[in-house]
Each structure stands twice: as C-alpha cells, then as structure tokens.
Design an enzyme around this catalytic site. Structure first.
Site, PDB file in Angstrom:
ATOM      1  N   PRO C 135       0.781  -1.071   0.044  1.00 49.98           N
ATOM      2  CA  PRO C 135      -0.113  -0.127  -0.089  1.00 49.98           C
ATOM      3  C   PRO C 135       0.790   1.041   0.075  1.00 49.98           C
ATOM      4  O   PRO C 135       2.177   1.303   0.696  1.00 49.98           O
ATOM      5  CB  PRO C 135      -0.684  -0.153   1.171  1.00 49.98           C
ATOM      6  CG  PRO C 135       0.066  -0.954   2.110  1.00 49.98           C
ATOM      7  CD  PRO C 135       0.645  -1.944   1.315  1.00 49.98           C
ATOM      8  N   HIS C 136       0.423   2.141  -0.845  1.00 47.48           N
ATOM      9  CA  HIS C 136       1.033   3.584  -0.897  1.00 47.48           C
ATOM     10  C   HIS C 136       0.207   4.545  -1.159  1.00 47.48           C
ATOM     11  O   HIS C 136      -0.842   4.158  -2.147  1.00 47.48           O
ATOM     12  CB  HIS C 136       2.129   3.433  -2.002  1.00 47.48           C
ATOM     13  CG  HIS C 136       1.999   3.098  -3.157  1.00 47.48           C
ATOM     14  ND1 HIS C 136       2.089   1.507  -3.273  1.00 47.48           N
ATOM     15  CD2 HIS C 136       1.555   3.633  -4.116  1.00 47.48           C
ATOM     16  CE1 HIS C 136       1.693   1.535  -4.706  1.00 47.48           C
ATOM     17  NE2 HIS C 136       1.428   2.706  -5.185  1.00 47.48           N
ATOM     18  N   PRO C 137       0.435   5.918  -0.891  1.00 51.08           N
ATOM     19  CA  PRO C 137      -0.327   7.103  -1.397  1.00 51.08           C
ATOM     20  C   PRO C 137      -0.036   7.225  -2.807  1.00 51.08           C
ATOM     21  O   PRO C 137       1.025   6.772  -3.191  1.00 51.08           O
ATOM     22  CB  PRO C 137      -0.044   8.319  -0.590  1.00 51.08           C
ATOM     23  CG  PRO C 137       1.337   8.001  -0.207  1.00 51.08           C
ATOM     24  CD  PRO C 137       1.570   6.353  -0.049  1.00 51.08           C
TER      25      PRO C 137
END
Lengths: 270, 575, 236
Positions: C135-137
């Site tokens: 997960p990452h922005p």
C-alpha cells in the site's frame, strides 16, 4: 574511446623512411594511431592557441608524390600499424594548407625545415623549437636511423616541464610495459629539493628506479642513459637571451645523446 | 608559498591591474599603438614607391616600360616565394580568413613582406594598388602585438581590424574610410566593443601620415554642383560602374585561373603578366602603376580624352590590373578600382554629352568621382567604404546624394551578378566565409567531438534478446550501437526494431541482436564539419547519427545536442 | 572564490574542450595563472546571469540525482520499522491499524495518509499476489518525509485484499516516498526482492525486524541502483 594520434609529416626518401619507421614503432609500442601528412606544398601552417607557426619544408618532401602514400603505408604495415592519411581541408592561402594542432604527439625530425644533410646531432631547428614552445602535445624527435627502444628514460631537472615529462614517462611506461628510469643531475640543487617536488606532485611511484648524479659533469653523466631508451625531456622554456648566454640543458642533452627524444613543452597537456 | 596562495595572490594583483573596464582600455591603447605603426608602414610604402618610381623613371622613357613591369613582377614573385616563403595571394583574403577562422593569427613575416614585393611590382609599372599590402602589414603588426599581450581571439581580431583601419586611413589620409573599411570588409561585425579601438587606430594612422607627410589630401578639394538631371543620370552611371565591377572581378579571376593552368612556374607567370602589362602601357601609359596621378588629373578635368579613348582606357586598366594581379604580381585592387571608376565616369560623361549635347551636364570630374565610388562599392561590395572614402578624400559633401545613389545601384547590380566580392570570393568558394553571428560561423566553431553523447549503451552483435531486455530497462535512449567481437562498429539497433519481439518470451533466446541490426546506417567521423553532419541528418531524416572513427563507435551526435550547444554559442557571442 | 576549468565545466555542464575553446575565443571571463586558467566565481555568475546560462553550482542537480540512486531498501525498511500481529477487519481495517501503529515521521498527518491509502486501493488493489501487498499513496504526501520509509506489517489474520491472484494477504509493505522517482526506484527493488524464493520463505515465518533487515541487506548488495541484479548484463 579514441586512441591518441601521432602526426607524421612524411618525406618520401630513405631518411623519411627511417623516421617513419621510428614513428611506426612508437605508435605500435604505445598504442597510438598514426596520421600521416604527405605534403602537398613545401609549406604549411600550424595554428596554436596564441601563435601561428609556418613550417617550411625542403623540396625533398615533395619527391615523387605518386609513390608516397603507397610506400608510407607499406612502411607502417611492416611495423604492424595501419596509418591514416591526412588531407588538408583549410588553406590560409592557396599554397598554404593549415595542419590541425589537436594531435597527441607530433613527430619532427631534428630539423623539419632543412635539407637532410643538415640533420645530425646537436641541432634542433628553430621551427621545431617554436612548435615545442606552443604545442599542447609532446614532440617526438626520432633517430636519424631506426632503432627499436626498449626502455623509457626521463631526465628530470625539477622544472614544471620536467614534472610533465615524468608524467609522460609514466604514461608511456604503462602503455608500453617497458621499464622507466629517471635520471637527475643534482648540480647545485639539493636532493631534498627534488624530493619535495616529487612529493608535491605525487610522483613517487615514477621514481622507483631513480639515478641521481651527485657529482661529475652533466654531459659525462649522460653516458649512463641506456642506449636503447626513449629519452623524455622537458623543454626548459628559457627566454631567448638566457638561452644565448647559458645555453639550455636540452641543448646539451640532445647534442650528447643519440637516442630518440620526446620533448615536453611548456604548454603540453600530459 | 603553496599553489593556492599563489593563485590567490595572483588573482588579487591581476584583478587590480586588469579590471573589466581596464581590459577595454588596454585594448584601446594597444589599438592606438597598432594604428600608429600600421600608419607608419603605409607611409614607408608610399615613400618607397615614389623613390623607386623616380629612380626608374629615366628607364621608363626608353625600352624600360616594356621590360620593367615584367622584371618587377618576376622579382616580387621570387622575393615572396623564395625569400619570404609566403603563400600565394594578395593578402586581404588571408587577413579575412584569419579573422574569421583563426582568431586573427597572422605570421610576423607578413608585416613587411608584401610592402617590399608590392614596391617591386608597382614602382616598375605593374597595375596594382598599394592598399592591400598595407592592410596585410597593418593587420599582421596588430596580430603580432596582440600575441605579445596574450589577448584572446576576440580581442586579437579587434586589434587586427585596427591595423587594417590604421593602414587605410593613413594611406588615404581618410580616418572614417579606414574605420569603415575595417568593419565592413575585414571584420563584418559592428559592435561597439570593436568600433572604439578601431576608431582610435584609424585616428592614429591618419595622424602619423599627417605628421610625416603633411595634411595632404590625395585628390584635391573641388566644389561640384550636381543638378537634378545629373542625379537622374547617376542611375545610369551606377549601372555602368556595376558592369565595370563585374567585368573586373570576373577578369581577375579568369586570368588568375587561366594563367595558373598555362604557366606552372610562378616567377615566369608573373613576368609574362608583367610583359603584357608593359605592352599595354606602350600604347596607353595611363594603365601603369597605381594610378593616383591619373585619378587626380581626371577629377581636375585635366585628362584630355574623348569617348573612345576614355572607354578604351577604362577597359585597358581593367585588363592591366587583372594581368598584373592575376598572374601573381603583388598588390591590391583598391587603387585600380579608383582609376577604373574615374575613367569609367569620365567615359560616361562623354557619352552623355555625345547623346544629349544640348544639356548642360555637370563637369567630368564629378562623374569620375561618382564612378570611383560606384566601382569601389561594386567590386569590394562595400558601399559604405566607397562613399566615405570619396567624401573624405575629396572633401566634398555636396555630392553625397548622387554618391549614395551610384553606390547603391552599383552594389545592387554586382550583388545580383556576383554575389560575393573579390575579397571574399575565394573564401566563399571554399565555404570559409564564416561571418560572426551567422549560422555558418556558429556551426564552424563547434566540433563533433564536443557534442559527443556517450550515454548510449553499446551491445554486442551476438547478444541474445533476453540480455537486451535488461539493457533496455537501464537506458533512456532508443538507439543501441552494436559492435562485433573485435569491437568494430556494426550498426544500430533501434528500439522500434525490437518492439515486435520484446513482449514475446519465445524470442528471448531465439533472436540475436545481430539479426536485428541496421547496418546501413550512415555515420559521421569525429572530424567532420558540423554542416556536413547536419546535411546528412537532413538527407537521411535521422535525428541522431553514430560517430565512428576507424571502425570504432565513439558516441552519438544528435540534433538535440547540436541545438542546445548552438544556443549556448549564440548566447556567449557577446562578451 | 576561484574555480578551475574542470569545476566550471561541471557547473556549466559542458565538455572541457568546449570550455577551452571559449577561453581561447574570449567568450568567457577568465584569468591566466601559472598553472592554467582560473575563473572567478562572482564574475562567472554575473556572466551567466546576464546571458541566461544555467549554472548549477556545487552540482546541486547532479547530487540530487546521485542521492536518488543511493536510496537503499535496507535504510528505508529500517526507518519504516516492522510491526507484528496487526489486527483489523478488511482492507480499511488493517490499513487503519498499520497507519496508527507505524513509526512514522512526526510531521505526517495519519488521517490524511489513511485517506490517501484508501483512495489508492479504490483505484486498484496494491496486492501483488502470493499474500503480499504494497500500500502507498498515489502521490507523495504534501508534507511527506524527506527520506523514504517502508513499514513491514505482518497481519494477525489473513485478509482478502483483492489481489490479482486472489490469495489473501498476510504481509503489507507501507511505502512512503518523497518523490515518484524514489518511489519507483524502491518499488523496483522491493519487487525484485519479493521474487526471491528464499526471501518469501522467510517472510512466511514472520521474522523479527533484525532477521528481516539482514536478509534484505544480503540481497540488496547484489542489486544495481534500479533494482536489477548486477553482473548479468553487458554494459559497454
């Protein structure tokens, strides 16, 4: 990357053959590309950064131009070198071609200008001097007769040009795999002065085989320089008056030693 | 003292001595000295010319006028070729070449060699001018002084221009003309930084000549009045002057080229040319020498000649000058231009009188003056030099209007028929007319080696596609130069050539780079002219080309990097 | 300050031979000294300014690029830390828990980060298969970290993450980067690492931070800057 290049002005005579053999041997040993200029007229110009030198050749350079390229190629190939031939693109006047000065070495007979009979020891022509003074490349002064050299000898006198000469010596040593030997005639300078210069310029490794003459006459000591060595000297760049009054070491060296020379001028980039 | 300290101290001292402003001041001072010296050389040449001419005068009376020009031209050729070992050519193109391409570097020997050779040629009766020799001497004096001061190319060029300006301004006692000649013909670049030193040099040159020879004006003041009709007639004169210029330029070149083919031996060729001139001189002595005396007499309406004689004299002068200079005599075309112009103007006036005898035309001297400007503008393609020289040497501003008209018409006509002037023709034919701030000038500065892009990843011919894939990931370039086992350049692989295969793993081990390589890709040598490189790019419609030297790949050169550097060069043009 | 021709050549991003020509032609202000040419920094700056030439003193741009290349996975993972037994319901539940538990930079607003992560997951799942998700922005956070960080979070129970292969996820790598470039560099390295079978075996055992970092470091040594294993390609 591009190999370094040596410029050779070819003379289609037996003398020219010997110098070309010398040059080819140099190219072969050092890994340099040979660029041959077969003169189209008796003069050419070399534009350096802050001067222009006109080199006047004698008529023997124009002898039988139809065979020149063929012969030059054969001579080079006998040494295993594939030459390139230079054709002038720019002309200052219609009989005055410009020869570029961006080479890495240039081969000059002791006197590029005069008839072959004058070419002997003890004389370096004024044109060659001017080339040495302005060139960014070291000038190769070959033996009148071809002789293979197996050693590199630097005559180190402590000047800035001599430091450059040592650097060139290291480079040629690394390129050829031949042993490097440095010679110094102390004269009135102390050994420690030289050692300081060596240290400041980080040249220590070049001086593994360093012969120092503490006494004796300079010219006598030169006997120790091996007969089969390419001798590298820094041109000392004296002014005219000083040179007339005292003569230069270079003068003595090249009068006494019959070896082939590499002269490192004041503007030389090593 | 350590190296760093040395540099620091050096910097301090140097900054105090030569602040930016002082650099300009230094340049102005050097230019002044150079202007003075080249003015001096002009005076010396003038003096030598008149002395030798007078010494030879008794001989001219008898058999001399036939043999002397041949002897003079032959000797001058021997002197230049064997004693001075100068290259061929009359000098001014050499100065221009050096300014455009070699940062104004000139040989020391050029500072006097042509003074002596042109004395031999002209004083013996050869039809040539003393200006070109003086210009190259002045320029060479400037160049060699600039060398001593260690000036850079741009400054040296200004000093070379100053030398030329000083020479012209001294020989004609016309400082404005000298300045404009240097800028218009020699430098081709009008920037304030070069104008000021050149102006100073011009003044110094004129001043030296005034001191030594008195404030004499070569051609005396003479008030002319030009009516409306005369001014209208000037258009015709412009055309005549233009045609004469074109004829002159073509003949100069034609005879030069022909004679070189016919006679290979320089000295003999010059001597033969001299003989022909001598023969011409037997019938029309006006063609001999530099001809200032002829011009003077024409302007003062002392030259008695009808239409035919004037026309014949004009043509003979053109022929004589072409013979002298074309065959290898030493001298310039400046003074002959004036003679041709004055004679042509006179002929035109005679023709006008012949056609419309009822009209009160202005006197012949006026038309002679205008003709001089016309031929100068046409032959040298330097209208400003022509106009100002005439205004200055005659001191009459009244004729300004017709003067501009004639010059403009003549220059336009010549430009139409002969796009480049005599001085520039040789350079232009070799593609060396590289004026500053022009495309050719900028490109000539750059070399392929400076523009080499080395960020392409070289791949080997027998590499499998699988290995290629990982290389594609690493680089941002679309080209992959390919080498064979010996390290020789084989060709290029373009990403587009790979695209059909890279997404199908079946090909990964089946395809070898060598199978995809384009081996017919044109390549350039590191020593190629950039213009040739760009031409090749346009012809092959490629954006970048590989640079190959002795079968070894060195890098790429692309339009992108050329444009980038081109812009930088343009930006740093002014300093 | 005095500069040598080599320095100026770097500042101007020009080859030395071009610069030597400029000096000879007088296109650039220079002083001659015993050992070559010397440039005066102030003068050079004026000169460049008045001509709109771009100077990069002290190689800022290049340094930046060099720094980029030097970002190491090990450092980022050390910074991000490792958390075990993360509890949560569904994707948003575990993400919330990870965001709360991760040792993040003080400047980072955890609520914003959480919203960004969810936005990204809504676009498409960051589950890359075999029970792993990254997960990452989508874009770097406005007041994000200077240095990248990767937080390794082992989940208490398997979560259906909507991965491409449908395998429920047991470990998350929360990636925060200062720029997209750094993000891609690290992602490349990470994905390479995750192809390694022995590393995957290790992950399954949910190792403590020390062991994990040791394994990462050992693999990373053989990696070139962009995340490929060096030694396999021919670079000329």
């Amino acid at each position: 990357m591009m190999n370094p290049q040596l410029l050779h002005v070819y003379r289609n005579t037996p003398f020219g053959r010997e110098t070309l053999l010398e040059s080819s041997y140099f190219c072969k040993s050092v890994g340099v590309d040979m660029v041959i200029y077969v003169p189209v007229s008796t003069k050419f110009l070399m534009y350096f950064e802050n001067d222009v030198v006109q080199v006047d050749l004698d008529r023997s350079y124009l002898v039988s131009p139809e065979t020149a390229e063929e012969r030059a190629r054969a001579i080079c190939r006998s040494q295993g070198v594939e030459p390139m031939f230079f054709t002038p693109k720019d002309y200052t006047a219609s009989t005055l071609p410009d020869i570029p000065t961006e080479f890495d070495y240039m081969c000059c007979p002791r006197s590029i200008a005069d008839v072959s009979s004058k070419i002997g020891l003890g004389y370096i022509g004024p044109r060659v001097r001017r080339i040495v003074n302005h060139a960014t490349f070291p000038v190769y002064i070959p033996n009148p007769v071809f002789k293979a050299w197996k050693k590199v000898a630097v005559l180190f006198g402590g000047s800035a040009n001599a430091v450059q000469a040592v650097r060139l010596g290291v480079r040629l040593r690394d390129a050829t795999g031949f042993p490097l030997q440095v010679f110094t005639h102390l004269g009135r300078t102390r050994r420690s002065t030289y050692e300081r210069i060596i240290q400041e310029n980080h040249l220590g490794e070049a001086f593994e085989n360093w012969t120092v003459f503490e006494k004796g006459r300079f010219r006598d000591n030169l006997f120790e320089v091996p007969h089969d060595a390419l001798v590298i000297v820094g041109a000392y760049g004296h002014g005219l008056i000083k040179q007339l009054a005292f003569g230069s070491k270079m003068e003595v060296i090249q009068r006494v030693l019959p070896n082939s020379f590499m002269i490192v001028g004041p503007r030389c980039r090593v | 003292m350590s190296v760093k300290q040395k540099v620091l101290q050096f910097g301090r001292v140097f900054r105090q001595l030569t602040w930016r402003m002082d650099q300009r001041l230094l340049l102005i001072i050097i230019a002044g000295v150079v202007g003075g010296l080249s003015g001096l050389s002009a005076v010396i040449l003038n003096e030598m010319l008149s002395r030798v001419y007078h010494a030879l005068k008794p001989l001219h009376a008898h058999w001399g006028s036939l043999v002397l020009p041949a002897l003079g031209a032959g000797l001058s050729c021997l002197f230049l070729g064997y004693i001075m070992r100068e290259g061929a050519g009359h000098g001014v193109p050499e100065v221009i070449y050096s300014v455009l391409k070699r940062g104004g570097l000139l040989r020391l020997r050029s500072s006097f060699s042509r003074l002596i050779s042109s004395t031999l040629t002209i004083a013996s009766g050869g039809s040539a001018g003393p200006e070109a020799p003086v210009v190259i001497s002045g320029a060479s004096i400037g160049s060699n002084i600039a060398k001593k001061f260690g000036l850079n190319d741009r400054q040296r060029i200004v000093i070379v221009g100053s030398g030329a300006a000083g020479a012209i301004s001294s020989i004609f006692n016309a400082p404005v003309a000298g300045m404009i000649f240097a800028v218009e013909v020699i430098l081709g670049d009008w920037t304030p930084i070069s104008l000021i030193p050149i102006a100073i040099a011009s003044v110094m040159g004129a001043e030296v000549s005034r001191l030594l020879e008195g404030n004499q004006i070569p051609f005396t003041h003479h008030a002319f009045h030009a009516g409306l009709l005369d001014i209208t007639a000037c258009v015709g004169l412009g055309l005549v002057a233009g045609l004469a210029s074109v004829l002159f330029t073509r003949l100069l070149h034609g005879i030069g080229a022909k004679s070189r083919k016919m006679v290979r031996f320089d000295t003999l060729r010059a001597a033969l040319g001299g003989t022909c001139v001598g023969l011409l001189g037997l019938f029309l002595p006006v063609v001999l020498g530099e001809g200032y005396e002829v011009v003077r007499s024409v302007i003062e309406n002392r030259f008695e000649a009808g239409l035919l004689l004037a026309t014949g004299a004009t043509l003979a002068k053109i022929l004589a000058t072409s013979l002298t200079i074309g065959s290898g005599g030493s001298g310039g075309i400046f003074a002959p231009c004036l003679v041709i112009g004055s004679l042509g103007g006179l002929a035109y006036e005679r023709a006008l009188i012949f056609l419309w005898p009822g009209v009160a035309w202005a006197e012949g001297g006026l038309f002679a003056l205008l003709g001089m400007a016309g031929v100068m503008s046409g032959t040298l393609q330097a209208p400003l030099t022509g106009i100002f020289l005439i205004v200055e040497v005659t001191g009459s501003y009244e004729v300004m209007l017709p003067l501009i008209l004639v010059s403009a018409v003549s220059a336009t006509l010549c430009h139409y028929m002969e796009p480049v002037s005599f001085y520039h023709k040789e350079l232009a034919s070799q593609g060396q007319l590289l004026r500053p701030r022009t495309d050719a000038g900028l490109l000539a500065d750059l070399s392929v080696l400076e523009l080499l892009e080395k960020d392409c990843v070289v791949v080997s011919e027998d590499m499998r596609l699988r290995d290629m894939i990982s290389i594609i990931q690493q680089t941002s370039r679309n080209y992959f130069p390919v080498e064979n086992a010996r390290g020789d350049f084989v060709g290029l692989v373009h990403l587009d050539d790979l695209r059909p295969y890279i997404f199908n793993p079946v090909f990964y081990d089946a395809v070898v780079v060598g199978e995809l390589v384009q081996s017919d890709i044109p390549h350039v040598s590191p020593f190629d002219d950039l213009r040739e490189v760009l031409d090749l790019m346009d012809q092959t419609r490629s954006w970048s080309l590989p640079v190959v030297h002795r079968n070894k790949y060195l890098g790429m050169v692309s339009k992108g990097s050329i444009l980038d550097q081109y812009r930088k060069e343009l930006v740093v043009q002014s300093y | 300050m005095y500069l040598t021709i080599d320095q100026v050549s770097k500042w101007l991003n020009l080859p030395v031979n071009t610069l030597q020509r400029w000096v000879r032609q007088g296109k650039i202000p220079v002083y001659k000294s015993d050992n070559g040419y010397v440039f005066l920094e102030r003068e050079l700056k004026d000169w460049a300014d008045s001509r709109g030439i771009f100077l990069t003193p002290k190689q800022e741009a290049r340094d930046k690029a060099d720094r980029l290349r030097d970002f190491r996975l090990t450092d980022a993972m050390k910074k991000g830390g490792t958390i075990h037994e993360v509890k949560g319901e569904g994707v948003s539940g575990v993400l919330k828990a990870v965001v709360q538990a991760a040792p993040l930079d003080r400047r980072i607003d955890r609520d914003v980060l959480f919203r960004r992560l969810i936005e990204r997951e809504e676009l498409s799942s960051t589950g890359i298969g075999e029970g792993i998700a990254i997960p990452h922005p989508r874009f770097p956070l406005a007041d994000g970290p200077e240095e990248p960080s990767i937080t390794t979070a082992f989940l208490d129970s398997l979560v259906d993450y909507g991965s491409i292969d449908g395998v429920p996820v047991f470990v998350l790598f929360l990636m925060l980067s200062p720029s997209p470039k750094v993000h891609l560099t690290l992602l490349g390295k990470l994905s390479h690492l995750l192809k390694d079978a022995s590393f995957k075996r290790l992950l399954k055992q949910r190792p403590v931070e020390q062991d994990l970092l040791a394994a990462v470091e050992a693999t990373e040594i053989n990696m070139d800057p962009a995340g490929r294993v060096s030694g396999s390609s021919h670079v000329g």
